[in-house]
Structures are given as structure tokens and as C-alpha cells.
Design a protein around this motif. Structure first.
Motif, short mmCIF file in Angstrom:
data_model
loop_
_atom_site.label_atom_id
_atom_site.label_comp_id
_atom_site.label_asym_id
_atom_site.label_seq_id
_atom_site.Cartn_x
_atom_site.Cartn_y
_atom_site.Cartn_z
N LYS A 168 0.84 -1.19 0.00
CA LYS A 168 0.00 0.00 0.00
C LYS A 168 0.88 1.25 0.00
CE LYS A 168 -3.66 2.36 2.58
NZ LYS A 168 -4.52 2.33 3.79
N LYS A 169 0.59 2.18 -0.92
CA LYS A 169 1.34 3.43 -0.98
C LYS A 169 0.94 4.32 0.20
CE LYS A 169 1.97 3.55 -6.00
NZ LYS A 169 1.71 4.31 -7.26
N VAL A 170 1.94 4.89 0.83
CA VAL A 170 1.71 5.76 1.99
C VAL A 170 2.09 7.19 1.60
CG1 VAL A 170 2.27 6.20 4.39
CG2 VAL A 170 2.27 3.85 3.52
N ARG A 171 1.19 8.13 1.94
CA ARG A 171 1.45 9.53 1.63
C ARG A 171 1.31 10.40 2.87
NH1 ARG A 171 1.81 10.65 -3.67
NH2 ARG A 171 1.09 9.07 -5.16
N ASN A 172 2.03 11.49 2.89
CA ASN A 172 1.91 12.45 3.96
C ASN A 172 0.51 13.08 3.85
OD1 ASN A 172 1.93 15.04 5.34
ND2 ASN A 172 4.15 14.83 5.46
N SER A 178 4.73 11.31 -1.30
CA SER A 178 4.83 9.86 -1.16
C SER A 178 5.86 9.51 -0.08
CB SER A 178 5.23 9.22 -2.49
OG SER A 178 5.43 7.83 -2.31
N LYS A 182 4.30 0.36 2.12
CA LYS A 182 4.36 -0.56 3.25
C LYS A 182 3.37 -1.69 3.04
CE LYS A 182 0.90 1.44 6.40
NZ LYS A 182 0.65 1.91 7.77
#
Length: 202
Positions: A168-172, A178, A182
Motif C-alpha cells: 500500500k502506498k503511503v502519503r503524507n 509519497s 508498506k
């Protein structure tokens, strides 16, 4: 990879009964007695689900029946042919960690009060008093918490629980920048053919 099966549940129940002072004449009697207990407890869960009730697995999550309406689809053997996929019922699983506190404490009429039913069976059919029956039930729930990405639960006649990890892409959340990728774990449940037949009357 390894499997948690009925035998695993039965062994955990046997260890708890022995801790409570229960003795067995032989290993065969021990195995037969504890497997019968485990089968009866799974049967209670099976019956409640097939009656459309929700079943909460202590420390793990919630099983519930989903109604899927009839919908259009395509024939997998002939993609050009449109077909109607018939309505059916399936069973979905939701992890405890993603349930809200409100849901955890709710008294949904569709959610089965399963512990009293289990206690009743243990008292009536096995002569286990309520206090000890609760401890035996806790021992029955325990193997569900041993589920890992390399260890799944497969109970013949009931279904299979499997932990799946997906990237899964994690973004602020503020900048949208980006932060990488994780792995996120979720638990899938596949009902047995017996449960499918009972739910969908085929």
C-alpha cells in the motif's frame, strides 16, 4: 507454511482440561473427547451463521453473512456472452482492529450471543461446570490468534482463514508527498462447501 486445523484446537482444549484436573483413561479417549468438544463448538458457529447471525471470534474479529444481489456478468468461457449472476449469500470477516469501539460494544440483534450457547453445550453434554466451561471456551478461541502470514487456519466443514499482505502506498496527509510503500495485512475467510450449500440451498 503450516496449518492450524481441528486437531490444533482439540489439543489446546485438552491441555486446558488437564490443567483443570481432568484425567483420561487413554490417549484415544483424550483425542476423541476433545475433538468432539471442538466439533460441537464449531457447529454452533456454523449454525448461527447459516441462520444469518453475526459471530464474533474473541480477540480476532467478526464473521457475518453478506447478501449479494443478482447482477449482470460475462460468461468466462465466452466473454462476448452476457449472463445474469444469481443472487447468493457469502460470509465476510472483519478484523477486531478495524472495528470501531462503538461497533465492539453494540448489541446488534443479528449478532449471536455465542458464549452462553457454548457453555450450555459443555455443561449439558460434557458435564463441565460453567466456570470451567468458560476457561475451555477461552482455550478454544486461542488458536485463532496464532494466525500469521505463514500459518493459516483451515477447519474442514467450516472454512479457511488466511492472512494476506498487500503493498500500500503511503502519503503524507498534509503535503500528499509519497512516503513509500508498506505492507498491510488483512484476514480473508473462505467458507466451506458445506456452509455454501447451507447458505445458498444448493
Amino acid at each position: 507454511m503450516s496449518k492450524i486445523v481441528r486437531k490444533t484446537f482439540a489439543e489446546n482444549v485438552a491441555l486446558k482440561l488437564e490443567e483443570l484436573g481432568r484425567t483420561f483413561r487413554s490417549d484415544t479417549q483424550r483425542t476423541t473427547y476433545c475433538r468432539a468438544i471442538v466439533s460441537d463448538l464449531f457447529q454452533i458457529m456454523f449454525d448461527r451463521l447459516c441462520d444469518g447471525e453475526r459471530v464474533r471470534i474473541r480477540g480476532m474479529g467478526l464473521l457475518r453473512v453478506l447478501e449479494k444481489s443478482e447482477r449482470p456478468g460475462r460468461n468466462p468461457k465466452d466473454p462476448d456472452q452476457n449472463i445474469m449472476i444469481p443472487a447468493r449469500r457469502s460470509v465476510s470477516f472483519t478484523k477486531t482492529s478495524v472495528l470501531s469501539r462503538q461497533a465492539e460494544e453494540s448489541t446488534d440483534s443479528r449478532e449471536s450471543a455465542i458464549t452462553p450457547l457454548m457453555i450450555e453445550v459443555l455443561e449439558r453434554d460434557y458435564g463441565i461446570r460453567e466456570k470451567n466451561a468458560r476457561l475451555v471456551i477461552s482455550a478454544f478461541w486461542e488458536p485463532f490468534q496464532w494466525l500469521r502470514s505463514d500459518r493459516w487456519i483451515e477447519v474442514r466443514g467450516f472454512g479457511r482463514f488466511k492472512m494476506v499482505e498487500v503493498p500500500k502506498k503511503v502519503r503524507n496527509p498534509r503535503s500528499g508527498e509519497s512516503l513509500g510503500v508498506k505492507k498491510v495485512a488483512f484476514i480473508s475467510f473462505k467458507m466451506s462447501e458445506a456452509m455454501d450449500k447451507k447458505l445458498n440451498r444448493w
